[in-house]
Design an enzyme around this catalytic site. Sequence first.
Site, PDB file in Angstrom:
ATOM      1  N   HIS A   1     -63.522  36.850 -11.354  1.00 20.10           N
ATOM      2  CA  HIS A   1     -63.054  36.214 -12.583  1.00 20.10           C
ATOM      3  C   HIS A   1     -64.229  35.590 -13.315  1.00 20.10           C
ATOM      4  CE1 HIS A   1     -60.345  34.088 -15.293  1.00 20.10           C
ATOM      5  NE2 HIS A   1     -61.206  33.091 -15.203  1.00 20.10           N
TER       6      HIS A   1
ATOM      7  N   ASP B   1     -49.512  26.253 -16.466  1.00 20.30           N
ATOM      8  CA  ASP B   1     -50.832  26.268 -17.104  1.00 20.30           C
ATOM      9  C   ASP B   1     -50.711  26.599 -18.587  1.00 20.30           C
ATOM     10  OD1 ASP B   1     -53.761  26.331 -17.218  1.00 20.30           O
ATOM     11  OD2 ASP B   1     -53.399  28.433 -17.701  1.00 20.30           O
TER      12      ASP B   1
ATOM     13  N   LYS C   1     -54.106  30.440 -11.833  1.00 21.46           N
ATOM     14  CA  LYS C   1     -53.820  31.844 -12.180  1.00 21.46           C
ATOM     15  C   LYS C   1     -54.395  32.793 -11.135  1.00 21.46           C
ATOM     16  CE  LYS C   1     -55.339  30.687 -16.245  1.00 21.46           C
ATOM     17  NZ  LYS C   1     -55.692  30.351 -17.607  1.00 21.46           N
TER      18      LYS C   1
HETATM   19  N1  URA Z   1     -59.995  29.208 -19.157  1.00 25.90           N
HETATM   20  C1  URA Z   1     -58.790  28.888 -18.624  1.00 25.90           C
HETATM   21  O1  URA Z   1     -58.039  29.751 -18.185  1.00 25.90           O
HETATM   22  N2  URA Z   1     -58.462  27.578 -18.590  1.00 25.90           N
HETATM   23  C2  URA Z   1     -59.248  26.587 -19.038  1.00 25.90           C
HETATM   24  O2  URA Z   1     -58.880  25.437 -18.957  1.00 25.90           O
HETATM   25  C3  URA Z   1     -60.488  26.943 -19.604  1.00 25.90           C
HETATM   26  C4  URA Z   1     -60.847  28.275 -19.642  1.00 25.90           C
END
Ligand code: URA
Length: 440
Positions: A82, A161, A187
Site C-alpha cells: 500500500h 473510516d 482498510k
Molecule cells: N489516506 C487514507 O486512506 N487516510 C488518511 O487519513 C490519509 C491518507
Amino acid sequence: MVMYNIIDKKKKGGELTREETEYFINGYVNGGIPDYQVSALLMAIYYKGMSDTELLNLTDIMAKSGDMADLSGIDGIKVDKHSTGGVGDKTTIAVAPIVAACGGKVAKMSGRGLGFTGGTIDKLESIPGFKTSIPKEKFFDIVNNAGLSVIGQSGEIAPADKKLYALRDVTATVDSIPLIAASIMSKKLAAGSDKIVLDVTTGTGAFMKNIDDAITLAQKMVVIGEGAGRNTVAYITNMDVPLGIATGNNIEVIEAIETLKGNGPDDFTEICRNFSAAMLNLAGKGSIEECALMADQAIKNNSALDKLAEMTRMQGGDDRYIYDTSLFDKAPYSYQWISSSDMYITQMDTEQCGKTAVMLGAGREVKDSRIDFTAGIKFYKKTGDYVKTGDIIAELYSSNKEKLDTASRYIKNAYKTGSSRPEKQKTIIAYITKDKVIKY
Ligand code: URA
C-alpha cells in the site's frame, strides 16, 4: 456511556478504553452520535495523540465496522502493498507480477485516483477490456491460478473510516498521524492479506511533507499491522519528484511494462526491486537479498511480464497490449516544453505536477469526470538533472487542446531551476520493521 465524558477524558490526555472507542465509533457510524461531538474528540486526539493500545483498538474497531475480506479460499500467504499516495506511482502494476512470478500470492484491492494522486484501478482500466470489478469466486480463482489479481474495492470496507475521513476533511484534522495510521490500516486489515508492505511517501507530492513525520507514521502503521497479527514493514520513499518518467494512465501502464522488460527508469526500477524483495521475504521465499535476485531473474526471463499478461487475460483484458505497447491509444495533442537555456533543475513541486496531469484529463476534476486514458506528462528532466538549451524538459499529452494549452503554462510553475547542482535525491529514504529503522 456519555460522549461528553469521553471527549473530556481525551482533552485531558487520558487513554480511551476499548469500550469507549467502540461506543464512539459505532455510535457515529449508526448515527447516534452527532458530528459536533465526534469533531471535538478528533481535535482532542489531534492535540493529545493516542497510545499504541488506543491506536490498535481504534483501527480494529474501524476495520470491523464493515466487511472483513476472508481470503482463506486462496492458498498460501497473501501479501499486500500500500502506498500513502504519490504522483507517477504505478508500482502495483509492476510489483504484483514480479511477486507472482516468484511464487508469491497477491490478492489486491486498489483504489481510484484521489485529488492530485493517480489510482491503480484507473490505470489498469486503460488496458482495453480489463475488468476491475469481478465476482469474489473469480477473484480467488485468478489468484489461485495466476498468483495475482488486482480489483477495485468491493463490499463495504471500513465504513467508519469513510465517515470519519469526510469529517476530518472539514475539521482540519486530516493531518493527525494516529488518525492517518488508523484510517489506512483499518482498510488494509479489512482487505484480508496476511502480510503488508507499506510505502510511506514524503515530500512535495505527499501527505507527509517531512521525513521525520513519515517515519513516525510508518512506525505507527507497522505497530498496528504487527499488533493485528499481520507482519508489516514499511519503506519511506521520496515524493519530492514524481516517480519514474510517466504520470497519467496508459503511459504509466506502458512504463510499468517497460520496467518488466528491464527498460524502466532507474528510480522506479529500484522501488520495484526493493518492494518485490520485501513482499517475497514476508511470504517466506528467502532473505531480502535472495528475494531481490529472484525479482531480477523474473524480469530477465520475462516471467513477470507473462504474469501481467496472464492477469490481464483472466480479467477480460486484451493481453496483446502487454507485449506490444504501440497498440495503446495515443493522445491527439501534445506539447514539448523545450529548454531555452543551460541550467539545473533544482526543485519540483510534485503536487503541482499531479494537479497538471489532472488538468490534462488524467484524473477527475469532479467526482463523475471521465478519465482521458491518454492524458498525462512525461518528465524527461527531474530535480538534479542538468538541462541544455534545446533539451525537452517535459512532454504533455491530452485529448483536449484547450486543456493542453492551459496545462503547458501551468507545468512551468512546478519547476525551479538554477546554476548550481542541487543535492542528489534518494529514491528510498528508509526501511522500517517492528524493531528497526534503517536509513539509506
Ligand atoms: N489516506 C487514507 O486512506 N487516510 C488518511 O487519513 C490519509 C491518507
